[in-house]
Write an enzyme that holds these catalytic residues in place. Sequence first.
Site, PDB file in Angstrom:
ATOM      1  N   GLU A   1       0.794  -1.228   0.000  1.00  0.00           N
ATOM      2  CA  GLU A   1       0.000   0.000   0.000  1.00  0.00           C
ATOM      3  C   GLU A   1       0.831   1.286   0.000  1.00  0.00           C
ATOM      4  O   GLU A   1       0.421   2.280  -0.593  1.00  0.00           O
ATOM      5  CB  GLU A   1      -0.921   0.022   1.235  1.00  0.00           C
ATOM      6  CG  GLU A   1      -1.986  -1.056   1.238  1.00  0.00           C
ATOM      7  CD  GLU A   1      -3.112  -0.760   0.243  1.00  0.00           C
ATOM      8  OE1 GLU A   1      -3.071   0.303  -0.391  1.00  0.00           O
ATOM      9  OE2 GLU A   1      -4.001  -1.606   0.104  1.00  0.00           O
TER      10      GLU A   1
ATOM     11  N   SER B   1     -23.979 -23.869  56.933  1.00  0.00           N
ATOM     12  CA  SER B   1     -23.032 -23.885  58.063  1.00  0.00           C
ATOM     13  C   SER B   1     -21.779 -23.055  57.820  1.00  0.00           C
ATOM     14  O   SER B   1     -20.843 -23.114  58.618  1.00  0.00           O
ATOM     15  CB  SER B   1     -22.622 -25.335  58.361  1.00  0.00           C
ATOM     16  OG  SER B   1     -23.730 -26.106  58.755  1.00  0.00           O
TER      17      SER B   1
END
Length: 682
Positions: free
Chosen positions: A76, A336
């Site tokens: 490019e 518990s």
Amino acid sequence: MTLTAIGLAIAATFAGWVASLGPLPIGEAREVSTTIVDRHGKLLRAYAMADGRWRLPVHAATEVDPTYLKLLFAYEDHRFRSHAGVDPLALGRAAVQLATRGHIVSGGSTITMQLARLMEPRRQRSIHAKLRQMVRAIEIEHDMTKDQILDLYLTLAPYGGNLEGIRAASIAYFGKEPKRLTLSEAALLVALPQSPENRRLDRYPNAARAARDRVLDRMVEDGVVSDADAAAAKAVSVPKLRKPMPILAPHSSDAAMSSVKNKPVVALTLDAPLQQSLETLAHDRAIALGPNISVAILAVDNASGEVLARVGSPDYFDDRRAGQVDMTRAVRSPGSTLKPFIYGMAFEDGFVHPESLIDDRPIRFGSYAPENFDMTFQGTVPVRKALQMSLNVPAVALLDRVGASRLSSRLKQAGADLVLPKDETPGLAMGLGGVGITLQDLVQLYSGLARLGNVRPLREIESRRGEEREPERLLDQVAAWQVGNVLLGTPPPENGVHNRIAFKTGTSYGYRDAWSIGFDGRMTIGVWVGRPDGAPVPGIAGRTAAAPILFDAFARTGKLPSTLPKPPRGTLIASNAKLPLPLRRYRPLGELVRTDGERAPHIQFPIDGSRIDASGGDGMSAAMPVKVAGGVLPITMLVNGVSVGELDNRRQRLVDSPGPGFARLTVIDAKGAADTVVIRIQ
């Protein structure tokens, strides 16, 4: 009209046209999808922009494969690093190729010009549009560095559909970040932005493959890629379907999105590999446990309070398991799991020791008669065994002595948000699960045990470092260590190793919730199993459903369990026979009169609930007198669970004031009888 005048007129007209373009729309171009990342910057989840586009921010220097960048520049923009936005040589080359070959061979647009086009899209291709791009490119180069230009281009470049930027494309097409790309993948990502809609992989894979191959051919011509490498890359097929965007830690991500606004990247304290491992664990175990059953897991770092993994459900998209409900933050009955804190406060108050004996026999507290999970009683057992076996009667007996309201206040002070039924006050039932709490708060409390009694608030968003509150006191160091030492000896499930993880299980009333919370010297992990809708799951229990997941979760951290802290100074480590006589056997507070006629000790001064002014002259604290009636000498005096010595023969003593606030005074005589008052010092 002279040529100079004509030139000036043209220049003025051009300058006016440039001015009419207005400022660059850089702000809008920099809008990106919000991304949630872990403590190392790894992507956990991304959110599409308001218009549905996926546009993920990227830094080319550290997050993009060098092979891709080499192909991009070669294909490019050869002179990207040297031109000022426009490359006259590239424009000239493109014009010559068009004139000699009759079609476009290579474009003359630089990466900066392409960025200008992406920032101001134009449908038509004309000399006017190209001139506008050139002007904008020069402006961009003036306002931004080359690295910033490249990063913005790689963020905006179109890849078909709603995908913008190399990160979104790489994740959607290859299922990975663009940091490591093959030659075939890199060439494909270079080719797609040239005609993104006509080369969409999910619609036109053949066109995309042909475009990729043309990129490779150009690279061979330019000497960037060898013939052999290009041939191997061409042999690779292109993907034809998009992959889903990552969605790790969805509940944590949703919470971060709702609390942190206008920030493109939100960093969490989570560890992505651990998060992935525990999500897989929760998913697999939920399927094995049966339909509609959910699993939640939370792991935190003890030292910092940072959340390392949060699994709110086994499958975020499973409606049957209410997958989008975060069960780590849901209020449930803890069974518990609060018992260790009852024992811890009993150790802190000094009326019981892990090696003390305690009765597990039928007993009634008014109308309340607790029973054990298996409906049996063990008789007289060591306190250590009572906690390890999770016996209910000893826990309720100790809670009766400690005080339910005091336990509730201590847990809330440490950051746990306890939820009681409407219009109810803390009672003895809270020790067996008669209160609501979240997995997140339970894990925070247990991490306080690992920190020897100081609870650090949990933190999950990195940007809030330094905003958290100071650690809160849960227990004194000795009591916290004693609880951890007892839990370390709890028999593990079949897949567990003995004496490596201190843990506790719990099962709520009606088999609705199964819990297991454990810690080593480095990390605390909590597991919840149940149905999100609160329906019973017959037979589900903490030990069989949650504990195996807990031990598997520790195994999946990839590290051996870290040892717990050493005993703090002042810790009494002794067998029952070598304990002080008052600590050898627990006696309920109600045993005030002996069978031999001797009176149990009774604190005459100060009176329970009274306010005491203990300030002396010059602002100094004065000694506080304590007077006791009855009891067998020697009588030991404790202030807030810490021994301050024995009373004299007159059963009196001056005690140094512990400072402003509430103080708990306890006396224990030679036969183990005791009395306690709580006063407020001012």
